[in-house]
Design an enzyme around this catalytic site. Structure first.
Site, PDB file in Angstrom:
ATOM      1  CG  ASN A  22      -6.945   1.195  10.758  1.00 52.46           C
ATOM      2  OD1 ASN A  22      -5.775   1.529  10.706  1.00 52.46           O
ATOM      3  ND2 ASN A  22      -7.394   0.553  11.828  1.00 52.46           N
TER       4      ASN A  22
ATOM      5  CB  ALA B  94      -8.980   7.411   4.072  1.00 51.25           C
ATOM      6  N   GLY B  95     -11.847   7.561   5.563  1.00 52.41           N
ATOM      7  CA  GLY B  95     -13.015   8.407   5.742  1.00 52.41           C
ATOM      8  C   GLY B  95     -14.305   7.689   6.079  1.00 52.41           C
TER       9      GLY B  95
ATOM     10  CE  LYS C 206      -3.372   2.675   2.553  1.00 52.34           C
ATOM     11  NZ  LYS C 206      -4.086   2.885   3.833  1.00 52.34           N
TER      12      LYS C 206
END
Length: 261
Positions: free
Chosen positions: A208, A186-187, A99
């Site tokens: 995450n 993300a988010g 990543k």
């Protein structure tokens, strides 16, 4: 036929990828990974620490069945640092995945598109399966596909903000033009947002903070797994088009005409 996610020739049954930071302890993280059914999890290079069990994620994760590791380059400030981190991660994990993550500004943690592109060119040359974390930029996403990245990972919102799919319109353009998997990273805050991402055609999501910081991480991981499956099933079933005009699902014309008789 099985509906699997193909990343660089590797077939994955789950479309939920997991990050392993922010968990309160290793056991909680492991239980969340198991509950999620994820087959690809990211690990920061500093957590490959076999000398200190309390700071080692590689050992416990490598013992899980059907889980592939994907070292990430989080903490890298530029392309040179990211390439170095990726090489160390591959040496330690024996994983072809990386990543690619370069966000030098700690105030917003947004990915650096210029350094990311430069690092991706070098990592593809060195036979990595590169999954770059990027702004929701359709032009950048296509350029990364053209140089050989295995997938692109546009952000839904800034890391850890829980603002969901604030970049949805740009992500839709990336999906439309992409010939490689598009994975929202993300988010995301809620399983419903993961479902929305899959409904609109994303191939997977990476989560995450929403799981690690939940009151009950393993339960939230299971909820996200359900959301991802529901979203993918809805996408494959085919959503009806949006309309500005109301349309009755059960017209009453014939019924009323019969009553007049």
């Amino acid at each position: 036929m099985a509906d699997t996610l193909n990343i660089g020739g590797h077939e994955l049954g789950s479309r939920l990828l997991l990050g392993t930071g922010k968990f309160s302890d290793v056991l909680t993280m492991i239980e969340a990974v198991k509950a999620s059914g994820s087959e690809l999890v990211t690990v920061a290079l500093r957590r490959f620490n076999r000398a200190q069990a309390e700071d080692d994620l590689y050992g416990p994760l490598s013992e899980l069945e059907n889980v592939r590791l994907m070292p990430n380059t989080s903490g890298a400030m530029n392309a040179k640092e990211a390439v170095r981190a990726a090489l160390l991660g591959r040496e330690l994990s024996k994983s072809p995945f990386v990543k690619l993550e370069i966000h030098p500004n700690p105030h917003h943690l947004l990915p650096d598109p210029i350094e990311t592109y430069a690092a991706a060119i070098e990592l593809v040359k060195q036979d990595f399966l590169v999954l770059p974390y990027i702004p929701a930029d359709p032009v950048l996403a296509k350029r990364l596909e053209d140089i050989g990245c295995a997938a692109v990972m546009p952000l839904g919102a800034a890391i850890g903000t829980g603002k969901g799919l604030s970049t949805a319109e740009m992500i839709k353009i990336i999906i439309r033009d992409s010939n490689i998997p598009v994975i929202v990273d993300a988010g995301l805050r809620a399983p419903s947002e993961a479902a929305c991402a899959l409904e609109m055609g994303c191939d997977a999501v990476l989560v995450n903070s929403a799981i690690a910081a939940a009151d009950h991480p393993s339960a939230m991981a299971a909820a996200f797994a359900t959301g991802v499956k529901a979203g993918r099933a809805a996408y494959l079933a085919g959503l009806i088009p949006r309309s500005e005009i109301a349309s009755a699902s059960s017209p009453l014309t014939s019924f009323l005409s019969a009553s007049d008789d």
